[in-house]
Enzyme design. Structure first.
Site, PDB file in Angstrom:
ATOM      1  N   THR A  59      -5.603  -2.986   5.235  1.00 43.55           N
ATOM      2  CA  THR A  59      -4.693  -3.550   4.238  1.00 43.55           C
ATOM      3  C   THR A  59      -4.665  -2.689   2.982  1.00 43.55           C
ATOM      4  O   THR A  59      -3.599  -2.455   2.403  1.00 43.55           O
ATOM      5  CB  THR A  59      -5.089  -4.999   3.892  1.00 43.55           C
ATOM      6  OG1 THR A  59      -5.155  -5.755   5.110  1.00 43.55           O
ATOM      7  CG2 THR A  59      -4.088  -5.648   2.964  1.00 43.55           C
ATOM      8  N   CYS A  60      -5.811  -2.212   2.559  1.00 42.15           N
ATOM      9  CA  CYS A  60      -5.875  -1.353   1.369  1.00 42.15           C
ATOM     10  C   CYS A  60      -5.115  -0.050   1.620  1.00 42.15           C
ATOM     11  O   CYS A  60      -4.331   0.398   0.781  1.00 42.15           O
ATOM     12  CB  CYS A  60      -7.320  -1.065   0.998  1.00 42.15           C
ATOM     13  SG  CYS A  60      -8.286  -2.535   0.592  1.00 42.15           S
ATOM     14  N   ALA A  61      -5.335   0.550   2.765  1.00 42.66           N
ATOM     15  CA  ALA A  61      -4.638   1.784   3.120  1.00 42.66           C
ATOM     16  C   ALA A  61      -3.131   1.557   3.162  1.00 42.66           C
ATOM     17  O   ALA A  61      -2.352   2.387   2.681  1.00 42.66           O
ATOM     18  CB  ALA A  61      -5.142   2.301   4.462  1.00 42.66           C
ATOM     19  N   SER A  63      -1.411  -0.613   1.429  1.00 38.47           N
ATOM     20  CA  SER A  63      -0.878  -0.751   0.068  1.00 38.47           C
ATOM     21  C   SER A  63      -0.671   0.621  -0.572  1.00 38.47           C
ATOM     22  O   SER A  63       0.319   0.835  -1.274  1.00 38.47           O
ATOM     23  CB  SER A  63      -1.776  -1.639  -0.797  1.00 38.47           C
ATOM     24  OG  SER A  63      -2.967  -0.995  -1.163  1.00 38.47           O
TER      25      SER A  63
END
Length: 165
Positions: A59-61, A63
């Site tokens: 999820t961070c990647a 974003s």
């Protein structure tokens, strides 16, 4: 202290995001070349702060990829992707992905960013990392938009953040 969740379980942060209309707190973060960057370094620009736990999660990647794509055409705007990952990991990720429209910055040294923005997890499995949040700052240093994502495993509302720019 704010409460969000991680995989459905309540977790807390060290404080609250700055309020819309307030002057955005300054900070010191470490760039990929190990230089120090502050909000003042981007004075006169619109700034999107994409804050997240770790660039090494899906999820961070996502974003970082999404803001790289969606904000690339915005005038006078920079996207700062902020986590506690080491600058080397952040740079390696962006190089491998071909991402050139975002700036990765790390709060690994002194937590000045986590403390100023109230986003450090204080409990749960991500204790010490940063809560997924977005803050938009205008060219005069005023907060225009904030979102602390209620469920850490979900993506931010990109359209709302970009509309605030």
């Amino acid at each position: 202290m704010a409460q969000v969740s991680f995989k459905g379980n309540a977790v807390h942060t060290s404080g609250e995001l700055p309020k819309v209309g307030e002057t955005a707190p300054d900070f010191t973060l470490t760039a990929g070349d190990l230089s120090q960057k502050s909000l003042k370094d981007f004075a006169g620009k619109k700034v999107i702060l994409n804050i997240f736990p770790s660039i090494d999660t899906g999820t961070c990647a996502m974003s970082v990829r999404q803001f790289n794509e969606k904000a690339s055409g915005l005038d006078n705007t920079v996207v700062l992707c902020i986590s506690k990952d080491l600058p080397f990991a952040q740079s390696r990720f962006c190089a491998a992905e071909g991402l050139e429209n975002v700036i990765t910055l790390s709060d690994f040294k002194d937590e000045s960013f986590a403390n100023a923005y109230g986003v450090k997890f204080t409990d749960g499995p991500l204790t010490g990392l940063l809560s997924r949040s977005v803050v938009v700052v205008d060219e005069n240093g005023k907060v225009k938009y904030t979102e602390q994502i209620a469920e850490t495993t979900e993506e931010p509302n990109y359209e709302a953040a970009l509309a605030a720019v």
